[in-house]
Every structure is written in structure tokens, then in C-alpha cells.
Design a protein around this motif. Sequence first.
Motif, PDB file in Angstrom:
ATOM      1  N   LYS A 282      -2.440  -1.534  -6.679  1.00 25.67           N
ATOM      2  CA  LYS A 282      -2.341  -2.497  -7.337  1.00 25.67           C
ATOM      3  C   LYS A 282      -1.334  -3.234  -6.732  1.00 25.67           C
ATOM      4  O   LYS A 282      -0.577  -2.525  -5.858  1.00 25.67           O
ATOM      5  N   THR A 283      -0.955  -4.603  -7.066  1.00 25.44           N
ATOM      6  CA  THR A 283       0.069  -5.221  -6.403  1.00 25.44           C
ATOM      7  C   THR A 283       1.135  -5.520  -7.492  1.00 25.44           C
ATOM      8  O   THR A 283       0.988  -5.047  -8.543  1.00 25.44           O
ATOM      9  N   GLN A 284       2.510  -5.709  -7.101  1.00 21.88           N
ATOM     10  CA  GLN A 284       3.551  -5.812  -7.815  1.00 21.88           C
ATOM     11  C   GLN A 284       3.967  -7.161  -7.827  1.00 21.88           C
ATOM     12  O   GLN A 284       4.036  -7.907  -6.958  1.00 21.88           O
ATOM     13  N   THR A 285       4.931  -7.804  -8.951  1.00 29.45           N
ATOM     14  CA  THR A 285       5.541  -8.799  -8.880  1.00 29.45           C
ATOM     15  C   THR A 285       6.953  -8.677  -8.376  1.00 29.45           C
ATOM     16  O   THR A 285       7.468  -7.400  -8.665  1.00 29.45           O
TER      17      THR A 285
ATOM     18  N   LEU B 119       1.173  -2.600  -2.214  1.00 34.33           N
ATOM     19  CA  LEU B 119       2.414  -2.953  -2.126  1.00 34.33           C
ATOM     20  C   LEU B 119       3.369  -1.904  -2.317  1.00 34.33           C
ATOM     21  O   LEU B 119       3.929  -1.696  -3.694  1.00 34.33           O
ATOM     22  N   MET B 120       3.722  -0.940  -1.301  1.00 38.08           N
ATOM     23  CA  MET B 120       4.569   0.381  -1.332  1.00 38.08           C
ATOM     24  C   MET B 120       6.189  -0.123  -1.662  1.00 38.08           C
ATOM     25  O   MET B 120       6.897   0.384  -2.369  1.00 38.08           O
ATOM     26  N   VAL B 121       6.534  -1.339  -0.762  1.00 41.70           N
ATOM     27  CA  VAL B 121       7.892  -1.828  -0.902  1.00 41.70           C
ATOM     28  C   VAL B 121       7.934  -3.422  -0.816  1.00 41.70           C
ATOM     29  O   VAL B 121       7.494  -3.995   0.076  1.00 41.70           O
TER      30      VAL B 121
ATOM     31  N   GLY C 112      -4.472  -8.975   0.977  1.00 42.37           N
ATOM     32  CA  GLY C 112      -3.220  -8.341   0.367  1.00 42.37           C
ATOM     33  C   GLY C 112      -2.099  -9.072   0.753  1.00 42.37           C
ATOM     34  O   GLY C 112      -1.197  -9.529   0.188  1.00 42.37           O
ATOM     35  N   VAL C 113      -2.110  -9.348   2.371  1.00 45.32           N
ATOM     36  CA  VAL C 113      -1.023  -9.942   2.968  1.00 45.32           C
ATOM     37  C   VAL C 113      -0.783 -11.548   2.487  1.00 45.32           C
ATOM     38  O   VAL C 113       0.227 -11.759   2.297  1.00 45.32           O
ATOM     39  N   CYS C 114      -1.969 -12.058   2.353  1.00 50.60           N
ATOM     40  CA  CYS C 114      -1.939 -13.322   1.979  1.00 50.60           C
ATOM     41  C   CYS C 114      -1.226 -13.626   0.678  1.00 50.60           C
ATOM     42  O   CYS C 114      -0.398 -14.561   0.241  1.00 50.60           O
ATOM     43  N   ASN C 115      -1.785 -12.834  -0.285  1.00 54.04           N
ATOM     44  CA  ASN C 115      -1.179 -12.662  -1.736  1.00 54.04           C
ATOM     45  C   ASN C 115       0.254 -12.709  -1.747  1.00 54.04           C
ATOM     46  O   ASN C 115       0.992 -13.356  -2.692  1.00 54.04           O
ATOM     47  N   ILE C 116       0.590 -11.633  -1.326  1.00 58.34           N
ATOM     48  CA  ILE C 116       2.053 -11.064  -1.199  1.00 58.34           C
ATOM     49  C   ILE C 116       3.075 -12.183  -0.630  1.00 58.34           C
ATOM     50  O   ILE C 116       3.820 -12.598  -1.167  1.00 58.34           O
TER      51      ILE C 116
END
Length: 516
Positions: free
Chosen positions: A2-5, A82-84, A114-118
Amino acid sequence: MKTQTVAVYILIGNTGIIFIMPTVVVMDVSLSMTRPVSIEGSEEYQRKHLAAHGLTMLFEHMATNYKLEFTALVVFSSLWELMVPFTRDYNTLQEALSNMDDYDKTCLESALVGVCNIVQQEWGGAIPCQVVLVTDGCLGIGRGSLRHSLATHNQRSESNRFPLPFPFPSKLYIMCMANLEELQSTDSLECLERLIDLNNGEGQIFTIDGPLCLKNVQSMFGKLIDLAYTPFHAVLKCGHLTADVQVFPRPEPFVVDEEIDPIPKVINTDLEIVGFIDIADISSPPVLSRHLVLPIALNKEGDEVGTGITDDNEDENSANQIAGKIPNFCVLLHGSLKVEGMVAIVQLGPEWHGMLYSQADSKKKSNLMMSLFEPGPEPLPWLGKMAQLGPISDAKENPYGEDDNKSPFPLQPKNKRSYAQNVTVWIKPSGLQELNRLRKAALAFGFLDLLKGVADMLERECTLLPDTAHPDAAFQLTHAAQQLQLASTGTSEYAAYDHNITPLHTDFSGSSTERM
């Protein structure tokens, strides 16, 4: 996964956003990365171990030379995580490399999404970003594989578009844990090259030269560092005063679009200050990019003080204390520009200038910044040609006045602009000459959309007429708009080249010389 804020680190000052170039490292943790690599005389390695070794080298380099940059670590297989989040703590990034688990099949498209979103969540769509994709060249199988993604690329709707090109300025660097022969034995290299092409050609593919071993992996990551992560060191000069500085981030070569055979322009390593000017005169000019200018302290032998990775914090603090006691022209310049409210014009190359100025990112902290103008003899029209600027002492009288109550800028243009002319008179005794000239020119060039656009403008003008306007004005505007609309179809008799629009006969005035 999952992604993180994550938090936002954009620094806002009185001249705009501080120009940065964050990095996203995207690590393949699919099962194919666990394939063993036999290295003579040592323990057995997996490809993910070679990748972690190369990334450790990259992080150590960035910790020394790119301390101000933000880096994030993403891992992916069929999903992404997203690990870090974006951080300047490279110890955290290196610790995460040793805590990565193994997952299932490879799905590159998922990772790119995922890169686009981050990046968009953290930086928006205007900040340039470097994406370092570390993989073994295996494209996955079935639905979700890179082959499937590229095969269906042209059959997608806008809501399901392929994530490349990225919706932000970017460079995509693909680090392959495989040699060229291995990639060429399948279509992997061709598919990876297609990713670079889809990113508007911005990026490069790196492969291991020779057998897979730690030494060759270091060599491959060294090439990436030389290309994208080498700090830009320069000498800042002003008369007899000089200072060694680092410009961060590294200025990108600029290509002038107007040139027939364009050659990328790069800024000189000698940055010479050619003059100073008030902030009010230069205002807030358009710039190509903004960069931090950081002083580099040198000892008597010419070596950098405090560079390299120190074993403990005491050594690093000691080096910083030594650097702080050495007089530096860069510090003097920064303080002077801040106190005097001025900017320094700096020569970047032949007919290429920029400006140095103090920018505050808080009430107590400010930075010395450098903005790059577009190349050319006159990048800021209100200042005139840069080569013709000179010191106040050369003028017959002070252009700022004895009490500093006026300014010679902006310079008045020699040519009178069309929007500064008197109001156009459309109706003359012999007809609507200007309107007919426009109509014939549009028909001659086949520019029918121009006729429709002017007709729409006349109709809008009719609705904006004041109450004091002559009643005939509305009729004449509507008549002219209708005639242009008919001509814009290109098919009616009113679209004939020799046809002329004549004023509408009305009973409001006995004269046909009414001003519109």
C-alpha cells in the motif's frame, strides 16, 4: 502493499519555488531477482544482492554530494509499496535495502503508476524528478507484463492510459542486473528501450559490462553517478574576489529552439559577476531554472574541507567548524545582496546571463540563489541589451536622480505597439477597407477560422457597447459579424474572394462616415 501519506517539503520564497530534483528509486523485488549469481572465490549472491550493493554505492555518494536532495524508495512486483518516503536521511534508505522481502511476478506498469502517484502527491506536476528503475530485465508473464502493456498501449482510453510519459518533467534511468548479451537473447532490451521512447526519450538504459559481479555492478552505477549525480562545482568571480561554489541542483544543458542546428548550451564553470542592479528594476523575471549556490571551503592544500563520508559525527562537526572560520566571498556577497536589496548579474556563457540574489525561506534563514535567464543578448526586454548596461558613473547624470527617486527602467520600446495605436476606424466613405483586407487575406491563406474568430469578437463587442453608443454601432457590428460568418463557411457567395463587405444602410445618420 500500500501507499503512504507523506509530508510536503516545497520551500516557497518571494521569488518562487526553490528548484530541486528529487529522486525515486524503484527496486524490483520479484522472484526473478532471487536468481543466483555464481562469483568465484566468494559466497553465492542473488541479483537482488548485486542491486542492493549498487544502490548502497549510490546512496553513499548522494549522502556526501547531494545532502539537500530528497530520495524515496519504492519496491514492486505485481504490486508496489513505498518503503521510504522522500527523505534526506540516507541511513534510513540503506537500512530499508536490507529489509526487503521477496514477492511474486514482475509488473512494471504497476510500479510506474506508483511513481506517478507518489511524485504528484509530494511535488505536483512541475518539479523535475529522476526515476532510477533497478530490475533484472525480466518483463513478467501474462496480463500485467511489460509485453502486454506495450502491446495494448494504443488501445487504451484516457482514463486507463499508460503511465509514460510521466505527468511531470523527468528522466528515467533503467539499471539492469544483466549484461547486454542476456538482454539481447530475448526482446527485453527492445521493450526497455520502448519505455525510454515513451518518456519522450528522457533517460537511459545501463547494463553490466561482462560477467555479473560486484566490481562490474559498481562500474555500472558509477556511470549513472557520472551522468546524473555529479555535483556542479564552479568558481564565482567578482573582480579580484573569488569563491569556490557548488551549484545545486546541477544545471541542465539548454537547447535554443530557434536555432537551425541547435547545440545544447552549458554554463561555464567560471561564473563572473558583471554588475549589480536593484531588485525593483529587475522585478520578477522569467527564468529557466533556479539553483542554490553553496560555498565550498578549501584548505591551504586546495582540498575540500569536510568532504567524504566521516566515521563519526565529531569528525564532521570539526570539519564544519574549520570551514566556518575561513573567510569566504560567497558569504560576503550573500549578506551584501540581502542588506542592499540588489541582485548580481552573472555571466554564464557567451550571450547568456543569470542573476544571483538572496531568497528567504523563513524569517531567520535565507539562501544565495542563482536563476538562469534564456540565452540571448536581450533576455529581459525592459533592461535592454545586457552588453549595453554599464555603471552609473559612466552616465552624464545619475539616472536614478540625486535623491534616488526615479529609475531608468523599464526602457521604452522604439517601435510603437499595435495595441498602443489610435482606435481603428472601420467605416470610411468608400467602405470597410480594413475589414475587407482582413477578409481577403484570410481567404487567400485558407484561414477561415480567423474569420469566424473575428466575427465572434464583433458579436461580443456588440454586447459590450455602452448606453451612450450611437444606435447605428450595434447594427453595423452585427452586420459585419454576419458577413464574416457567411464567409467563414467557404461555400456561400459571400466567401468569394472579390466580394466586398459594404456598410449597412440605416436611417440613424445621414453620414456614412460613422466611427465604430
